[in-house]
Design a protein around this motif. Sequence first.
Motif, PDB file in Angstrom:
ATOM      1  N   CYS A  45      -1.978  -8.814  -1.113  1.00  0.00           N
ATOM      2  CA  CYS A  45      -2.602  -7.723  -1.802  1.00  0.00           C
ATOM      3  C   CYS A  45      -3.958  -7.992  -2.092  1.00  0.00           C
ATOM      4  N   LEU A  46      -4.807  -7.112  -1.910  1.00  0.00           N
ATOM      5  CA  LEU A  46      -6.253  -7.448  -1.862  1.00  0.00           C
ATOM      6  C   LEU A  46      -6.924  -6.920  -3.258  1.00  0.00           C
ATOM      7  N   LYS A  47      -5.949  -6.341  -4.133  1.00  0.00           N
ATOM      8  CA  LYS A  47      -6.179  -6.009  -5.420  1.00  0.00           C
ATOM      9  C   LYS A  47      -7.402  -4.770  -5.302  1.00  0.00           C
ATOM     10  N   CYS A  48      -7.160  -3.907  -4.449  1.00  0.00           N
ATOM     11  CA  CYS A  48      -8.135  -2.915  -4.184  1.00  0.00           C
ATOM     12  C   CYS A  48      -7.937  -1.756  -5.314  1.00  0.00           C
ATOM     13  N   GLY A  49      -6.758  -1.482  -5.668  1.00  0.00           N
ATOM     14  CA  GLY A  49      -6.277  -0.461  -6.369  1.00  0.00           C
ATOM     15  C   GLY A  49      -6.116   0.694  -6.018  1.00  0.00           C
ATOM     16  N   ILE A  50      -6.002   0.937  -4.540  1.00  0.00           N
ATOM     17  CA  ILE A  50      -5.550   2.374  -4.007  1.00  0.00           C
ATOM     18  C   ILE A  50      -4.342   2.763  -4.727  1.00  0.00           C
ATOM     19  N   CYS A  51      -3.473   2.025  -4.796  1.00  0.00           N
ATOM     20  CA  CYS A  51      -2.088   2.460  -5.090  1.00  0.00           C
ATOM     21  C   CYS A  51      -2.396   3.044  -6.643  1.00  0.00           C
ATOM     22  N   PHE A  52      -3.170   2.511  -7.344  1.00  0.00           N
ATOM     23  CA  PHE A  52      -3.616   2.977  -8.945  1.00  0.00           C
ATOM     24  C   PHE A  52      -4.135   4.412  -8.754  1.00  0.00           C
ATOM     25  N   CYS A  55      -1.451   7.139  -7.348  1.00  0.00           N
ATOM     26  CA  CYS A  55      -0.248   7.462  -8.271  1.00  0.00           C
ATOM     27  C   CYS A  55      -0.297   8.922  -9.103  1.00  0.00           C
ATOM     28  N   PRO A  56       0.687   9.533  -8.737  1.00  0.00           N
ATOM     29  CA  PRO A  56       0.521  10.947  -9.371  1.00  0.00           C
ATOM     30  C   PRO A  56       1.005  10.832 -10.704  1.00  0.00           C
ATOM     31  N   GLU A  57       1.771   9.890 -11.077  1.00  0.00           N
ATOM     32  CA  GLU A  57       2.205   9.576 -12.638  1.00  0.00           C
ATOM     33  C   GLU A  57       1.487   8.939 -13.347  1.00  0.00           C
ATOM     34  N   GLY A  58       0.459   8.281 -12.905  1.00  0.00           N
ATOM     35  CA  GLY A  58      -0.364   7.498 -13.656  1.00  0.00           C
ATOM     36  C   GLY A  58       0.411   6.137 -14.318  1.00  0.00           C
ATOM     37  N   CYS A  59       1.244   5.664 -13.832  1.00  0.00           N
ATOM     38  CA  CYS A  59       2.044   4.670 -14.115  1.00  0.00           C
ATOM     39  C   CYS A  59       2.084   3.300 -13.585  1.00  0.00           C
ATOM     40  N   ILE A  60       0.694   3.149 -12.831  1.00  0.00           N
ATOM     41  CA  ILE A  60       0.507   1.752 -12.330  1.00  0.00           C
ATOM     42  C   ILE A  60      -0.793   1.112 -12.827  1.00  0.00           C
ATOM     43  N   ARG A  61      -0.471   0.081 -13.376  1.00  0.00           N
ATOM     44  CA  ARG A  61      -1.533  -0.780 -14.095  1.00  0.00           C
ATOM     45  C   ARG A  61      -1.677  -2.146 -13.504  1.00  0.00           C
ATOM     46  N   GLN A  62      -2.997  -2.640 -13.889  1.00  0.00           N
ATOM     47  CA  GLN A  62      -3.407  -3.997 -13.393  1.00  0.00           C
ATOM     48  C   GLN A  62      -2.542  -4.876 -14.292  1.00  0.00           C
ATOM     49  N   ASN A  63      -1.996  -5.869 -13.988  1.00  0.00           N
ATOM     50  CA  ASN A  63      -1.379  -6.974 -14.697  1.00  0.00           C
ATOM     51  C   ASN A  63      -2.319  -8.110 -14.967  1.00  0.00           C
ATOM     52  N   GLN A  64      -1.779  -9.242 -15.572  1.00  0.00           N
ATOM     53  CA  GLN A  64      -2.686 -10.373 -16.017  1.00  0.00           C
ATOM     54  C   GLN A  64      -3.209 -11.125 -14.850  1.00  0.00           C
ATOM     55  N   LYS A  65      -2.944 -11.142 -13.596  1.00  0.00           N
ATOM     56  CA  LYS A  65      -3.199 -11.585 -12.414  1.00  0.00           C
ATOM     57  C   LYS A  65      -4.264 -10.826 -11.743  1.00  0.00           C
ATOM     58  N   GLY A  66      -4.148  -9.471 -12.048  1.00  0.00           N
ATOM     59  CA  GLY A  66      -5.313  -8.705 -11.400  1.00  0.00           C
ATOM     60  C   GLY A  66      -4.444  -7.711 -10.407  1.00  0.00           C
ATOM     61  N   PHE A  67      -3.297  -7.997 -10.283  1.00  0.00           N
ATOM     62  CA  PHE A  67      -2.529  -7.102  -9.019  1.00  0.00           C
ATOM     63  C   PHE A  67      -1.942  -5.934  -9.638  1.00  0.00           C
ATOM     64  N   ILE A  80       4.248   7.291  -2.706  1.00  0.00           N
ATOM     65  CA  ILE A  80       2.898   7.668  -2.279  1.00  0.00           C
ATOM     66  C   ILE A  80       2.104   6.130  -2.511  1.00  0.00           C
ATOM     67  N   CYS A  81       2.405   5.313  -3.253  1.00  0.00           N
ATOM     68  CA  CYS A  81       1.553   4.095  -3.413  1.00  0.00           C
ATOM     69  C   CYS A  81       1.796   3.160  -1.956  1.00  0.00           C
ATOM     70  N   ALA A  82       3.231   3.346  -1.636  1.00  0.00           N
ATOM     71  CA  ALA A  82       3.748   2.441  -0.602  1.00  0.00           C
ATOM     72  C   ALA A  82       2.845   3.203   0.641  1.00  0.00           C
ATOM     73  N   TYR A  83       2.927   4.332   0.669  1.00  0.00           N
ATOM     74  CA  TYR A  83       2.108   5.065   1.983  1.00  0.00           C
ATOM     75  C   TYR A  83       0.494   4.604   2.056  1.00  0.00           C
ATOM     76  N   GLU A  84       0.045   4.621   0.847  1.00  0.00           N
ATOM     77  CA  GLU A  84      -1.704   4.633   0.680  1.00  0.00           C
ATOM     78  C   GLU A  84      -1.925   3.033   0.838  1.00  0.00           C
ATOM     79  N   CYS A  85      -1.071   2.184   0.497  1.00  0.00           N
ATOM     80  CA  CYS A  85      -1.533   0.633   0.639  1.00  0.00           C
ATOM     81  C   CYS A  85      -1.920   0.280   1.901  1.00  0.00           C
TER      82      CYS A  85
END
Length: 98
Positions: A45-52, A55-67, A80-85
């Motif tokens: 993971c690059l921690k780029c946030g593209i999945c965030f 995400c059409p549902e807005g359910c992706i958040r950054q965890n304590q480690k930045g992922f 969609i998150c997997a396709y765009e990663c």
Amino acid sequence: MAKSENELTWKDIEIGAAVIEPGSAAAYRTGDWRSQRPTYDFSRCLKCGICFVFCPEGCIRQNQKGFFEANPYYCKGCGICAYECPTRVIVMREEEEK
């Protein structure tokens, strides 16, 4: 034309038709019906946030480690998150029976 006993017309509605509570899906666990779930290999993971972003549902958040990861209670498994990663960190897997 006569009005039946249970028929409601516009004249029966209060003026203003006020909505007293905002609508929100937060009370409903919308991820219960998905057929696939995201799995992660954070070693790439690059921690780029593209999945965030995508995400059409807005359910992706950054965890304590930045992922970034999806909340399983609200993820609908669209993939969609997997396709765009860009580094293919996210892989969709079949949901297991509970």
